[in-house]
Design a protein around this motif. Structure first.
Motif, PDB file in Angstrom:
ATOM      1  N   SER A 193      13.754  11.449   2.691  1.00 59.99           N
ATOM      2  CA  SER A 193      12.575  10.965   3.406  1.00 59.99           C
ATOM      3  C   SER A 193      12.396   9.465   3.198  1.00 59.99           C
ATOM      4  N   GLY A 194      12.696   9.007   1.975  1.00 59.85           N
ATOM      5  CA  GLY A 194      12.636   7.572   1.712  1.00 59.85           C
ATOM      6  C   GLY A 194      13.668   6.813   2.509  1.00 59.85           C
ATOM      7  N   ASP A 195      14.873   7.360   2.586  1.00 58.48           N
ATOM      8  CA  ASP A 195      15.926   6.732   3.403  1.00 58.48           C
ATOM      9  C   ASP A 195      15.480   6.631   4.861  1.00 58.48           C
ATOM     10  N   ALA A 196      14.904   7.724   5.364  1.00 59.83           N
ATOM     11  CA  ALA A 196      14.480   7.752   6.775  1.00 59.83           C
ATOM     12  C   ALA A 196      13.350   6.766   7.032  1.00 59.83           C
ATOM     13  N   LEU A 197      12.431   6.645   6.079  1.00 56.92           N
ATOM     14  CA  LEU A 197      11.322   5.711   6.233  1.00 56.92           C
ATOM     15  C   LEU A 197      11.829   4.277   6.277  1.00 56.92           C
ATOM     16  N   LEU A 198      12.727   3.924   5.366  1.00 56.06           N
ATOM     17  CA  LEU A 198      13.268   2.571   5.344  1.00 56.06           C
ATOM     18  C   LEU A 198      14.060   2.271   6.620  1.00 56.06           C
ATOM     19  N   THR A 199      14.747   3.271   7.139  1.00 60.93           N
ATOM     20  CA  THR A 199      15.481   3.095   8.392  1.00 60.93           C
ATOM     21  C   THR A 199      14.524   2.850   9.553  1.00 60.93           C
ATOM     22  N   ALA A 200      13.423   3.607   9.576  1.00 62.33           N
ATOM     23  CA  ALA A 200      12.436   3.441  10.642  1.00 62.33           C
ATOM     24  C   ALA A 200      11.819   2.046  10.607  1.00 62.33           C
ATOM     25  N   LEU A 201      11.534   1.557   9.422  1.00 64.82           N
ATOM     26  CA  LEU A 201      10.968   0.216   9.283  1.00 64.82           C
ATOM     27  C   LEU A 201      11.996  -0.851   9.617  1.00 64.82           C
ATOM     28  N   GLY A 202      13.192  -0.684   9.099  1.00 61.47           N
ATOM     29  CA  GLY A 202      14.242  -1.671   9.341  1.00 61.47           C
ATOM     30  C   GLY A 202      14.592  -1.793  10.806  1.00 61.47           C
ATOM     31  N   GLY A 203      14.450  -0.697  11.551  1.00 57.47           N
ATOM     32  CA  GLY A 203      14.747  -0.733  12.973  1.00 57.47           C
ATOM     33  C   GLY A 203      13.849  -1.664  13.752  1.00 57.47           C
ATOM     34  N   ASN A 204      12.684  -1.943  13.223  1.00 53.05           N
ATOM     35  CA  ASN A 204      11.755  -2.875  13.868  1.00 53.05           C
ATOM     36  C   ASN A 204      11.740  -4.241  13.200  1.00 53.05           C
ATOM     37  N   GLY A 205      12.636  -4.440  12.243  1.00 52.12           N
ATOM     38  CA  GLY A 205      12.748  -5.755  11.611  1.00 52.12           C
ATOM     39  C   GLY A 205      11.832  -5.981  10.431  1.00 52.12           C
ATOM     40  N   GLY A 256       0.790  -1.228   0.000  1.00 54.56           N
ATOM     41  CA  GLY A 256       0.000   0.000   0.000  1.00 54.56           C
ATOM     42  C   GLY A 256       0.814   1.266   0.000  1.00 54.56           C
ATOM     43  N   ASP A 257       0.157   2.357   0.367  1.00 52.49           N
ATOM     44  CA  ASP A 257       0.753   3.684   0.352  1.00 52.49           C
ATOM     45  C   ASP A 257       1.651   3.865   1.571  1.00 52.49           C
ATOM     46  N   MET A 258       2.949   3.838   1.329  1.00 51.15           N
ATOM     47  CA  MET A 258       3.934   3.960   2.400  1.00 51.15           C
ATOM     48  C   MET A 258       4.217   5.440   2.661  1.00 51.15           C
ATOM     49  N   VAL A 259       4.047   5.856   3.907  1.00 52.89           N
ATOM     50  CA  VAL A 259       4.130   7.271   4.265  1.00 52.89           C
ATOM     51  C   VAL A 259       5.208   7.493   5.319  1.00 52.89           C
ATOM     52  N   ALA A 260       5.974   8.570   5.146  1.00 57.03           N
ATOM     53  CA  ALA A 260       6.910   9.005   6.183  1.00 57.03           C
ATOM     54  C   ALA A 260       6.224  10.098   6.992  1.00 57.03           C
ATOM     55  N   ASP A 261       5.903   9.801   8.235  1.00 54.11           N
ATOM     56  CA  ASP A 261       5.333  10.804   9.139  1.00 54.11           C
ATOM     57  C   ASP A 261       6.486  11.547   9.809  1.00 54.11           C
TER      58      ASP A 261
END
Length: 330
Positions: A78-90, A17-22
């Motif tokens: 913003s894309g880098d930050a979003l992927l980092t946020a997701l990766g941090g939780n596995g 779906g629509d992946m969003v960086a908050d």
């Protein structure tokens, strides 16, 4: 429900779906600007958390599932930050499509406060793309989804209306999950009637009213609308979230079960509570939990999410503690 929580641990699910960086920019009120009658904020902090479909993926991971996410983000910071946020939780993000033509969807919230005042949101700035996906981008999405389907036991379509869930993606997911016997659920802000054949549907009461063009001012009208939506979509079940009135689950056997709010503590923020609800539902369905038990579990998890500020995740430990408190209160 304690057994259900144990069952969902390790359940592999796919979120599309629509992946969003908050983005949250926190500032302190410094003075009034000389340029215009507006406040000047001194920025103190900036944080990026997963929003939209990415929040569903994040919750699926923190609740103990194996979470695969497929969506689009830009080649920007913003894309880098979003992927980092997701990766941090596995969360497994290696199947994201990164497209320079589609900058990362962002929702930037400016949070202001002073030494003697409570911080609060004063404005939100959204950045979205409204152009259709290029054929090669859509093809990449479909290829990655198709490759992941054999590895998962549940699929979410999280459609915020930003264009990731195209008609082709929607049709392929519905057909393939039905063919493979994989539970699926959709949470769509708009155009829910285009999801005929999906397994389960999650809507709030306002979305339900808008979808069917009805005014839902009584319990009977909500129940009639819930049954009508399930029948029209030929879904296995429809879960309607109703704010302070809890949830109602409509199943193909004709039943409608009202699930009251699990905790009447103060509500701080409803942002993302629906994402938590969907994450729990798909994990439980993927693990073979009965739909009504899955809905009750999601109700408790959503109750945790709304008592947290901002877009928040719920962990397996959080849910276990809430279940223990609920059992102890009986």
């Amino acid at each position: 429900m304690v057994n259900a929580l144990a069952q969902i641990q390790g359940a592999p699910v796919l979120i599309i779906g629509d992946m969003v960086a908050d983005i949250y920019l926190d500032g302190e009120i410094a003075r009034v600007s000389r340029e215009a009658p507006v406040l000047v904020l001194e920025q103190r902090a900036e944080r990026v958390v997963a929003g939209g479909a990415a929040n569903v993926a994040n919750n699926a991971a923190t609740l103990g599932g194996v979470s695969y996410a497929v969506g689009i983000c830009g080649t920007d910071a913003s894309g880098d930050a979003l992927l980092t946020a997701l990766g941090g939780n596995g969360v497994h993000t290696e199947h994201f499509v990164r497209a320079a033509a589609h900058p990362t969807i962002t929702k930037t919230r400016i949070i202001a406060g002073g030494r003697a005042t409570v911080s609060q949101q004063i404005v939100r700035i959204d950045r979205e793309w409204h152009t259709p996906l290029a054929a090669e981008t859509e093809e990449s999405l479909c290829t990655r989804i198709h490759a992941l389907l054999p590895a998962v036991r549940g699929v979410v379509l999280s459609d915020y209306g930003s264009g990731t869930v195209t008609a082709r993606v929607r049709r392929m997911v519905i057909e393939e999950t039905r063919r493979r016997g994989i539970p699926s659920i959709v949470d769509a802000r708009y155009d829910i009637l285009s999801y005929a054949g999906i397994g389960y549907v999650k809507q709030n009461d306002a979305e339900l009213a808008a979808a069917l063009g009805r005014t839902l001012s009584s319990e009977a009208e909500i129940h009639a609308a819930g049954h009508a939506l399930r029948e029209q979509l030929r879904a296995d079940g429809v879960l309607i979230t109703r704010g302070a009135d809890g949830m109602t689950l409509f199943l193909a056997d004709g039943s409608a079960t009202d699930i009251p709010v699990s905790d009447h503590s103060e509500i701080f923020d409803v942002s993302g509570a629906g994402d938590t609800c969907v994450a729990v539902m798909i994990l439980a369905l993927a693990a073979g939990v009965a739909p009504l038990t899955a809905a009750r579990l999601s109700n408790i998890a959503s109750g945790i999410a709304v008592r947290r500020r901002g877009t928040a995740t719920v962990s397996a430990a959080d849910l276990s503690a809430a279940l223990g408190a609920a059992e102890g209160g009986r």
